[in-house]
Design a protein around this motif. Sequence first.
Motif, PDB file in Angstrom:
ATOM      1  N   SER A  88      39.591 -25.905  17.731  1.00  2.98           N
ATOM      2  CA  SER A  88      39.320 -25.408  16.376  1.00  2.98           C
ATOM      3  C   SER A  88      37.826 -25.227  16.146  1.00  2.98           C
ATOM      4  O   SER A  88      37.385 -24.230  15.557  1.00  2.98           O
ATOM      5  N   TRP A  89      37.044 -26.190  16.604  1.00  5.32           N
ATOM      6  CA  TRP A  89      35.589 -26.105  16.458  1.00  5.32           C
ATOM      7  C   TRP A  89      35.051 -24.878  17.185  1.00  5.32           C
ATOM      8  O   TRP A  89      34.215 -24.136  16.653  1.00  5.32           O
ATOM      9  N   MET A  90      35.540 -24.622  18.406  1.00  5.44           N
ATOM     10  CA  MET A  90      35.072 -23.478  19.186  1.00  5.44           C
ATOM     11  C   MET A  90      35.495 -22.158  18.543  1.00  5.44           C
ATOM     12  O   MET A  90      34.727 -21.186  18.552  1.00  5.44           O
ATOM     13  N   ASP A  91      36.686 -22.096  17.963  1.00  6.94           N
ATOM     14  CA  ASP A  91      37.138 -20.866  17.291  1.00  6.94           C
ATOM     15  C   ASP A  91      36.215 -20.520  16.131  1.00  6.94           C
ATOM     16  O   ASP A  91      35.838 -19.356  15.943  1.00  6.94           O
ATOM     17  N   VAL A  92      35.844 -21.529  15.346  1.00  5.81           N
ATOM     18  CA  VAL A  92      34.944 -21.298  14.208  1.00  5.81           C
ATOM     19  C   VAL A  92      33.574 -20.842  14.707  1.00  5.81           C
ATOM     20  O   VAL A  92      32.990 -19.888  14.169  1.00  5.81           O
ATOM     21  N   LYS A  93      33.039 -21.519  15.733  1.00  9.32           N
ATOM     22  CA  LYS A  93      31.727 -21.171  16.271  1.00  9.32           C
ATOM     23  C   LYS A  93      31.706 -19.757  16.839  1.00  9.32           C
ATOM     24  O   LYS A  93      30.735 -19.004  16.666  1.00  9.32           O
ATOM     25  N   ARG A  94      32.776 -19.363  17.528  1.00 11.23           N
ATOM     26  CA  ARG A  94      32.834 -18.006  18.102  1.00 11.23           C
ATOM     27  C   ARG A  94      32.841 -16.959  16.988  1.00 11.23           C
ATOM     28  O   ARG A  94      32.187 -15.915  17.099  1.00 11.23           O
ATOM     29  N   ALA A  95      33.589 -17.220  15.925  1.00 11.22           N
ATOM     30  CA  ALA A  95      33.637 -16.272  14.811  1.00 11.22           C
ATOM     31  C   ALA A  95      32.262 -16.136  14.156  1.00 11.22           C
ATOM     32  O   ALA A  95      31.803 -15.016  13.868  1.00 11.22           O
ATOM     33  N   LEU A  96      31.587 -17.248  13.945  1.00  8.85           N
ATOM     34  CA  LEU A  96      30.244 -17.208  13.353  1.00  8.85           C
ATOM     35  C   LEU A  96      29.254 -16.493  14.269  1.00  8.85           C
ATOM     36  O   LEU A  96      28.364 -15.771  13.803  1.00  8.85           O
ATOM     37  N   LEU A  97      29.403 -16.713  15.569  1.00  6.94           N
ATOM     38  CA  LEU A  97      28.506 -16.076  16.533  1.00  6.94           C
ATOM     39  C   LEU A  97      28.667 -14.562  16.508  1.00  6.94           C
ATOM     40  O   LEU A  97      27.689 -13.811  16.529  1.00  6.94           O
ATOM     41  N   LEU A  98      29.905 -14.083  16.455  1.00  9.09           N
ATOM     42  CA  LEU A  98      30.164 -12.646  16.403  1.00  9.09           C
ATOM     43  C   LEU A  98      29.595 -12.038  15.121  1.00  9.09           C
ATOM     44  O   LEU A  98      29.050 -10.927  15.141  1.00  9.09           O
ATOM     45  N   LEU A  99      29.704 -12.767  14.000  1.00  9.49           N
ATOM     46  CA  LEU A  99      29.131 -12.281  12.748  1.00  9.49           C
ATOM     47  C   LEU A  99      27.602 -12.183  12.845  1.00  9.49           C
ATOM     48  O   LEU A  99      26.997 -11.210  12.390  1.00  9.49           O
ATOM     49  N   LYS A 100      26.994 -13.200  13.459  1.00  7.98           N
ATOM     50  CA  LYS A 100      25.537 -13.198  13.628  1.00  7.98           C
ATOM     51  C   LYS A 100      25.084 -12.003  14.459  1.00  7.98           C
ATOM     52  O   LYS A 100      24.114 -11.304  14.110  1.00  7.98           O
ATOM     53  N   PHE A 101      25.781 -11.732  15.572  1.00  8.34           N
ATOM     54  CA  PHE A 101      25.398 -10.622  16.431  1.00  8.34           C
ATOM     55  C   PHE A 101      25.679  -9.280  15.766  1.00  8.34           C
ATOM     56  O   PHE A 101      24.948  -8.308  15.975  1.00  8.34           O
ATOM     57  N   ALA A 102      26.739  -9.213  14.957  1.00  8.05           N
ATOM     58  CA  ALA A 102      27.039  -7.965  14.249  1.00  8.05           C
ATOM     59  C   ALA A 102      25.903  -7.612  13.293  1.00  8.05           C
ATOM     60  O   ALA A 102      25.501  -6.451  13.172  1.00  8.05           O
ATOM     61  N   GLU A 103      25.348  -8.630  12.621  1.00  9.95           N
ATOM     62  CA  GLU A 103      24.206  -8.395  11.737  1.00  9.95           C
ATOM     63  C   GLU A 103      22.993  -7.920  12.516  1.00  9.95           C
ATOM     64  O   GLU A 103      22.268  -7.019  12.086  1.00  9.95           O
ATOM     65  N   LYS A 104      22.762  -8.526  13.690  1.00  3.80           N
ATOM     66  CA  LYS A 104      21.615  -8.109  14.508  1.00  3.80           C
ATOM     67  C   LYS A 104      21.789  -6.679  15.003  1.00  3.80           C
ATOM     68  O   LYS A 104      20.848  -5.886  14.999  1.00  3.80           O
ATOM     69  N   MET A 105      22.989  -6.357  15.458  1.00  3.53           N
ATOM     70  CA  MET A 105      23.237  -5.009  15.977  1.00  3.53           C
ATOM     71  C   MET A 105      23.084  -3.960  14.879  1.00  3.53           C
ATOM     72  O   MET A 105      22.728  -2.821  15.138  1.00  3.53           O
ATOM     73  N   ALA A 106      23.373  -4.368  13.621  1.00  5.45           N
ATOM     74  CA  ALA A 106      23.251  -3.437  12.507  1.00  5.45           C
ATOM     75  C   ALA A 106      21.802  -3.225  12.099  1.00  5.45           C
ATOM     76  O   ALA A 106      21.518  -2.418  11.214  1.00  5.45           O
ATOM     77  N   GLY A 107      20.895  -3.958  12.723  1.00  4.43           N
ATOM     78  CA  GLY A 107      19.474  -3.770  12.454  1.00  4.43           C
ATOM     79  C   GLY A 107      18.882  -4.730  11.467  1.00  4.43           C
ATOM     80  O   GLY A 107      17.703  -4.636  11.138  1.00  4.43           O
ATOM     81  N   ALA A 108      19.686  -5.688  11.002  1.00  3.89           N
ATOM     82  CA  ALA A 108      19.176  -6.618   9.997  1.00  3.89           C
ATOM     83  C   ALA A 108      18.250  -7.662  10.591  1.00  3.89           C
ATOM     84  O   ALA A 108      17.375  -8.183   9.907  1.00  3.89           O
ATOM     85  N   GLY A 109      18.438  -7.990  11.878  1.00  5.42           N
ATOM     86  CA  GLY A 109      17.652  -9.085  12.449  1.00  5.42           C
ATOM     87  C   GLY A 109      17.079  -8.808  13.808  1.00  5.42           C
ATOM     88  O   GLY A 109      16.729  -9.733  14.524  1.00  5.42           O
ATOM     89  N   GLY A 110      16.989  -7.541  14.212  1.00  8.07           N
ATOM     90  CA  GLY A 110      16.423  -7.229  15.522  1.00  8.07           C
ATOM     91  C   GLY A 110      17.432  -7.338  16.634  1.00  8.07           C
ATOM     92  O   GLY A 110      18.622  -7.580  16.417  1.00  8.07           O
ATOM     93  N   SER A 111      16.961  -7.175  17.869  1.00  7.49           N
ATOM     94  CA  SER A 111      17.828  -7.204  19.035  1.00  7.49           C
ATOM     95  C   SER A 111      18.134  -8.636  19.461  1.00  7.49           C
ATOM     96  O   SER A 111      17.328  -9.534  19.240  1.00  7.49           O
ATOM     97  N   PRO A 112      19.304  -8.862  20.093  1.00  8.95           N
ATOM     98  CA  PRO A 112      19.618 -10.204  20.602  1.00  8.95           C
ATOM     99  C   PRO A 112      18.593 -10.636  21.640  1.00  8.95           C
ATOM    100  O   PRO A 112      18.053  -9.828  22.396  1.00  8.95           O
ATOM    101  N   SER A 113      18.328 -11.937  21.674  1.00  8.85           N
ATOM    102  CA  SER A 113      17.299 -12.502  22.541  1.00  8.85           C
ATOM    103  C   SER A 113      17.919 -13.171  23.755  1.00  8.85           C
ATOM    104  O   SER A 113      19.140 -13.250  23.897  1.00  8.85           O
ATOM    105  N   LEU A 114      17.056 -13.684  24.627  1.00 10.83           N
ATOM    106  CA  LEU A 114      17.526 -14.442  25.788  1.00 10.83           C
ATOM    107  C   LEU A 114      18.313 -15.662  25.345  1.00 10.83           C
ATOM    108  O   LEU A 114      19.361 -15.983  25.927  1.00 10.83           O
ATOM    109  N   GLU A 115      17.835 -16.361  24.314  1.00 10.70           N
ATOM    110  CA  GLU A 115      18.586 -17.527  23.828  1.00 10.70           C
ATOM    111  C   GLU A 115      19.947 -17.110  23.291  1.00 10.70           C
ATOM    112  O   GLU A 115      20.939 -17.826  23.461  1.00 10.70           O
TER     113      GLU A 115
END
Length: 365
Positions: free
Chosen positions: A313-340
């Motif tokens: 359950s913890w991993m499912d929540v974290k994966r969903a949040l991670l995808l949302l974070k990357f979607a915002e970055k890809m949309a240009g709100a926060g720049g390109s994804p980094s090495l981290e």
Amino acid sequence: LARLSAHIQEDLLGKEDWQQLLGAELAGKKWADLKILEKDPCCESGDAWYFRVGFAFEQAQLVFAAKVLKSRSCSLAVQTSLGVHCSIQRVIGHFTDSLPQELALPRNPRKHRQSLSREEDTALFGSPPVLQVLISPEVPYQTLADFVKESHDVHRASPGHYERLACLLLLQVCTGLEHLKMQNAGQGDICPENLLLVQCPCPPLSQQGKETSLGLSLPRLLISNFFKAKEKKRPTSTTQEQDWTKGRNRLPEIPSLSIYSTGLKRLAMLLLHREPCKMVSVEQAKSILQVLLWGPRQELFARSKKTLALLQSWMDVKRALLLLKFAEKMAGAGGSPSLEDWLCCQYFKEATEHTVYQATQALYI
């Protein structure tokens, strides 16, 4: 997450077909075909000197590293067959040639400022030295050994940022070693002097945190020394390792300065356990570092009993949040994804509730 991980890696490394095209263009080229950008090495590792060179390609001036080997012990066939990985040094060209007049080799090992003159070169080698040179698209600025030596004050001033960076660097070592194992290739002389640091593209100002101003931005770490697994076996333990494993009180002291300190100390004890059968593997060390960096934290198990269902359950929540974070970055709100971001993405792409359970068992005693 798998497609996202591949996309981020392509951003970090460039397209593989472009690298192949560039490699074909470099075939047969020597020093005369390259533009020497600096006469002194930009970095010196245990096995090579690195010089910044330019190469004209498709109306662009590209900057590469010319890796001048100190000996011919490098297994070139192995290094060129390893495939693309963020933690493995790539080779896109190689040649053997006399060292150009304008390049200066250090007088003493690992001291760049004292260089040999051409007359001293000739006296030392008998003639202008003919050395093996590898061309790499990654230009190192420092070795891990140099970084550790120069960052004691930063560690004291900002232990949390420094130790998080240490975890991320160790994680890159583990991912690189894991890749070598999958390729049936052995790591050569894995020591801080042969682990290279390469600067990542600078993030926009809106993404820069305190670690940037402290000089603790995450670099790419590259393993640069290889041999075929069947060629050579690493000794079971070095003298230093034997000293450490005779008793746990001989381990290097890791003071508790941040939330990462206890975990790093625990990992060191597991890696250098006095009983070889109880030492953790590279894969286990990688999982422990991932948990230390991105959770689950020990507080989760103070509120709820640790079960596989809870971790799933913890991993499912974290994966969903991670995808949302990357979607915002890809949309240009926060720049390109980094090495981290890529390293975090790899964790949640590969981890299962079972591997996370085992890592937390080892880490949280």
